[in-house]
Scaffold this motif. Structure first.
Motif, mmCIF file in Angstrom:
data_model
loop_
_atom_site.group_PDB
_atom_site.id
_atom_site.type_symbol
_atom_site.label_atom_id
_atom_site.label_comp_id
_atom_site.label_asym_id
_atom_site.label_seq_id
_atom_site.Cartn_x
_atom_site.Cartn_y
_atom_site.Cartn_z
ATOM 1 N N LEU A 184 -5.038 -2.981 5.826
ATOM 2 C CA LEU A 184 -3.861 -3.825 5.630
ATOM 3 C C LEU A 184 -2.785 -3.063 4.858
ATOM 4 C CD1 LEU A 184 -5.054 -7.437 4.702
ATOM 5 C CD2 LEU A 184 -3.659 -6.754 6.656
ATOM 6 N N ARG A 185 -3.185 -2.362 3.804
ATOM 7 C CA ARG A 185 -2.221 -1.601 2.999
ATOM 8 C C ARG A 185 -1.676 -0.404 3.790
ATOM 9 N NH1 ARG A 185 -0.351 -4.853 -0.986
ATOM 10 N NH2 ARG A 185 -2.060 -5.682 -2.282
ATOM 11 N N TYR A 186 -2.477 0.106 4.690
ATOM 12 C CA TYR A 186 -2.042 1.184 5.598
ATOM 13 C C TYR A 186 -0.922 0.653 6.499
ATOM 14 C CZ TYR A 186 -2.574 3.684 10.128
ATOM 15 O OH TYR A 186 -2.374 4.336 11.330
ATOM 16 N N ARG A 187 -1.144 -0.535 7.047
ATOM 17 C CA ARG A 187 -0.113 -1.148 7.891
ATOM 18 C C ARG A 187 1.154 -1.437 7.075
ATOM 19 N NH1 ARG A 187 -3.492 -6.063 10.022
ATOM 20 N NH2 ARG A 187 -1.379 -6.877 10.398
ATOM 21 N N GLU A 188 0.957 -1.882 5.848
ATOM 22 C CA GLU A 188 2.090 -2.157 4.971
ATOM 23 C C GLU A 188 2.882 -0.875 4.706
ATOM 24 O OE1 GLU A 188 2.704 -4.593 0.813
ATOM 25 O OE2 GLU A 188 1.099 -3.086 0.874
ATOM 26 N N ALA A 189 2.173 0.225 4.493
ATOM 27 C CA ALA A 189 2.836 1.500 4.215
ATOM 28 C C ALA A 189 3.635 1.976 5.414
ATOM 29 C CB ALA A 189 1.795 2.558 3.832
ATOM 30 N N LEU A 190 3.261 1.516 6.614
ATOM 31 C CA LEU A 190 3.977 1.891 7.829
ATOM 32 C C LEU A 190 5.081 0.890 8.174
ATOM 33 C CD1 LEU A 190 0.966 3.173 9.972
ATOM 34 C CD2 LEU A 190 2.810 4.549 8.977
ATOM 35 N N PRO A 208 -1.612 2.683 -3.031
ATOM 36 C CA PRO A 208 -1.611 4.146 -2.875
ATOM 37 C C PRO A 208 -2.617 4.629 -1.838
ATOM 38 C CG PRO A 208 -1.623 3.546 -5.199
ATOM 39 C CD PRO A 208 -1.881 2.292 -4.428
ATOM 40 N N VAL A 209 -3.711 3.882 -1.676
ATOM 41 C CA VAL A 209 -4.708 4.257 -0.664
ATOM 42 C C VAL A 209 -4.094 4.102 0.723
ATOM 43 C CG1 VAL A 209 -6.992 3.756 0.283
ATOM 44 C CG2 VAL A 209 -6.588 3.563 -2.188
ATOM 45 N N GLY A 210 -3.416 2.975 0.943
ATOM 46 C CA GLY A 210 -2.761 2.755 2.231
ATOM 47 C C GLY A 210 -1.690 3.788 2.500
ATOM 48 N N GLU A 211 -0.935 4.162 1.475
ATOM 49 C CA GLU A 211 0.116 5.168 1.630
ATOM 50 C C GLU A 211 -0.468 6.534 1.972
ATOM 51 O OE1 GLU A 211 2.013 4.824 -2.123
ATOM 52 O OE2 GLU A 211 2.983 2.893 -1.648
ATOM 53 N N LYS A 212 -1.584 6.861 1.351
ATOM 54 C CA LYS A 212 -2.250 8.137 1.630
ATOM 55 C C LYS A 212 -2.755 8.171 3.081
ATOM 56 C CE LYS A 212 -6.161 10.985 -0.011
ATOM 57 N NZ LYS A 212 -7.015 10.915 1.180
ATOM 58 N N GLY A 218 -0.610 8.859 10.141
ATOM 59 C CA GLY A 218 0.530 8.285 10.857
ATOM 60 C C GLY A 218 0.201 6.910 11.402
ATOM 61 N N ASP A 219 0.649 6.622 12.625
ATOM 62 C CA ASP A 219 0.396 5.307 13.209
ATOM 63 C C ASP A 219 -0.781 5.317 14.173
ATOM 64 O OD1 ASP A 219 1.402 6.737 15.317
ATOM 65 O OD2 ASP A 219 3.129 5.423 15.678
ATOM 66 N N VAL A 238 -13.509 4.632 0.103
ATOM 67 C CA VAL A 238 -14.535 4.856 -0.924
ATOM 68 C C VAL A 238 -14.236 6.135 -1.700
ATOM 69 C CG1 VAL A 238 -16.960 5.467 -1.293
ATOM 70 C CG2 VAL A 238 -16.379 3.539 0.184
ATOM 71 N N ALA A 239 -13.829 7.188 -0.981
ATOM 72 C CA ALA A 239 -13.496 8.448 -1.647
ATOM 73 C C ALA A 239 -12.347 8.243 -2.634
ATOM 74 C CB ALA A 239 -13.133 9.506 -0.616
ATOM 75 N N SER A 240 -11.338 7.490 -2.232
ATOM 76 C CA SER A 240 -10.209 7.224 -3.126
ATOM 77 C C SER A 240 -10.640 6.404 -4.333
ATOM 78 C CB SER A 240 -9.095 6.483 -2.372
ATOM 79 O OG SER A 240 -8.522 7.305 -1.391
#
Length: 574
Positions: A184-190, A208-212, A218-219, A238-240
């Protein structure tokens, strides 16, 4: 060799002399014989139960045996008096010179005073924290982290080789929830506007995880089916989280030697190996669990499952190691994890939250079976900490994202205050952490009280230097009975350390330091009413030097004890 160890050896020699004289049979078991401070200081400096322990197997009267032991101990130059009390307890009073010599030993040993070899190099695996890798550390994790870390340091100090381990629970459903939350945060970052549904983690820490992930992929995973990205996002998230967790723990001065992954454990087939090992020895069998007690649920069906025979070890029933769908139960995976740990350690210690109390008996049973009873295994339960601010509860909820992080608390009151406070009560006792009280300058705040004692000692040495008093040597014979009483308490540090290590209870160090500091403050305060009792007497440099050496010895003990707690001794109070 510290004083208590030395007198235990003297007692052994006295018993050997009685054996040689025919007054005591040879070969009696002496492990229960102790040398320790008497409960009442009026009875002397040391007490031993030797006659009480040995009389029955020796076929003699305890009092009569005590008289014979006392006669041998009276021959020691370090002993000024020996008495037999009650049915056969032996009390010893030591010479003042003996206590002055012990002060010399403290000053000579410095940071090694209290160090012991009772661990004999045995490897102890201490597993602590082991929080689910789904977010930053919060105060719910803090107490177990500090208790585990202090215990590991304590065990090293008494001669153990210690492995500090963190078990990463990255194979359960909670990490799938983490992966979905990160997506979800990945989608938000995009650029998407998102709403976080019930059941996912809403915390800002996932941004920050989503942004990374957006920057790296990318998409590529926008609009894709979950099965295409879930495993990848789980691994990346998990790594983050582990990077974040390690950084949070570092704020407390905590660093683990080993991070073990539950997912890797299962991928390597370790649960299957543990099950096979246990089946060979008839500790696992296929059976059907009893129906739940009380009214049986309508959907309950008897299902044959692989069961561990934990009832053989005192559990109330045998426990399944797999679910009906073939997945490992938490207990089954945990069993395999402990089997792995036991391959490279002589002793195991787990630091768990008190909410896991119900599973202790079965995992202890499992380790006993897996190690054939050869590996000592302790589970230390740690109660939750209730956060208060000036007496008012501070609410926290991890799922809502409105929780108080460990980093927030350390930032507000400091690492050492947090660590010390977490060790001011026995781990399984309830604890309140009040932001106002832990920084309060009062006798009721152990953090302040012990630090104040050390700061007073440091200040004393600075003032002596300003007064032109330099003490390379000191005539310790100038110390009187009142001052030597402080040495007697300081000399208990080695036995407190060994007792804390054997009991796996690092809080004993904090309790002892409080008592030692209270005695230092009491002696110091005598000088307020009686100027001749002050530590610093510029017109009496010889007496001042003797008292400075006394203060230095006490300061050394405080530093050694605080070091075991992971706390730095302060030089001055602000």
């Amino acid at each position: 060799m510290t004083l208590y160890v030395r007198f235990a050896a003297h007692l052994d020699a006295a018993l050997d002399a009685l054996v040689a004289a025919g007054d005591l049979p040879a070969g009696l078991e002496r492990r229960a014989v102790t040398v320790e401070p008497p409960r009442d200081v009026a009875h002397g400096d040391l007490a031993t139960n030797a006659a009480m322990v040995l009389a029955k197997p020796a076929g003699t009267n305890p009092r009569a045996l005590a008289e014979k032991i006392a006669a041998e101990l009276e021959k020691l130059d370090a002993v000024s008096a020996v008495s037999v009390a009650g049915p056969g307890f032996i009390n010893l009073t030591l010479t003042d010179a003996t206590w002055r010599d012990e002060l010399d030993s403290i000053l000579e040993a410095e940071g090694d005073y209290g160090r012991s070899a009772i661990g004999a190099g045995a490897t102890v695996n201490v597993e602590y924290v082991s929080a689910n890798p789904t977010g930053p550390m919060h105060m719910g994790h803090c107490r177990g982290a500090v208790v585990g870390d202090a215990l590991a340091t304590l065990l090293e100090f008494v001669g153990h080789k210690v492995v500090r381990e963190y078990y990463v629970n990255d194979a359960g459903g909670q990490v799938d929830v983490l992966a979905r939350s990160a997506h979800l945060r990945y989608r938000e970052a995009l650029g998407e506007t998102i709403e976080i549904p019930e059941g996912l983690y809403p915390g800002e820490y996932l941004k920050p995880v989503g942004e990374k992930l957006a920057a790296e992929y990318g998409d590529s995973y926008l609009g894709k089916a979950e099965e295409e990205w879930l495993a990848l996002f789980r691994k990346e998230a998990v790594a983050s989280m582990l990077v974040m967790i390690k950084a949070d723990l570092a704020l407390l001065g905590i660093h683990h030697d080993l991070f073990s992954s539950e997912a890797e454990l299962q991928a390597a087939g370790k649960p299957e190996a543990a099950e096979a090992w246990l089946r060979e020895r008839d500790f696992v069998y296929d059976g059907v669990l009893e129906a739940p007690k009380g009214e049986t649920p309508e959907d309950w069906e008897p299902v044959e499952l692989p069961l561990f025979r934990s009832s053989r070890f005192g559990d109330d029933q045998d426990r399944p190691i797999k679910k009906s769908n073939g997945q490992w139960t938490y207990f089954g995976a945990d069993l395999a994890y402990h089997f792995q740990k036991a391959q490279s350690a002589d002793q195991l210690i787990d630091i768990w939250g008190a909410d896991h109390a119900g599973t202790v008996k079965r995992i202890v049973a499992a380790v006993q079976a897996l190690t054939e009873g050869k590996t000592r295994f302790d589970v230390k339960l740690v109660q939750m900490v209730r956060l208060l601010r000036a007496g008012e509860p501070v609410k926290m909820s991890k799922r809502s994202g409105n929780f108080v992080t460990l980093a927030d608390v350390v930032s507000e009151v400091g690492k050492d205050v947090v660590r010390f406070t977490m060790l001011t009560r026995k781990a399984d006792a309830q604890m309140d952490f009040d932001f106002a009280k832990v920084v309060e300058a009062s006798k009721d705040n152990p953090v302040f009280y012990v630090n104040y004692a050390h700061a007073r000692i440091a200040s004393l040495h600075r003032k002596a230097a300003e007064a032109g008093i330099s003490c390379e040597i000191a005539d310790l014979s100038l110390l009187d009975t009142e001052e030597l009483a402080l040495v007697k308490l300081a000399a208990q540090f080695p036995r407190v350390v060994e007792g804390a290590a054997l009991a796996r209870e690092p809080h004993r160090i904090a309790f002892y330091l409080y008592d030692l500091s209270a005695s230092l403050h009491a002696l110091w305060n005598v000088g307020n009413d009686r100027p001749e009792r002050r530590f610093l007497l510029p017109d009496q440099p010889a007496l001042t030097c003797a008292r400075l050496f006394l203060a230095r010895g006490v300061g050394q003990i405080i530093r050694n004890g605080l070091g075991l707690m992971g706390v730095e001794a302060v030089q001055e109070m602000h």
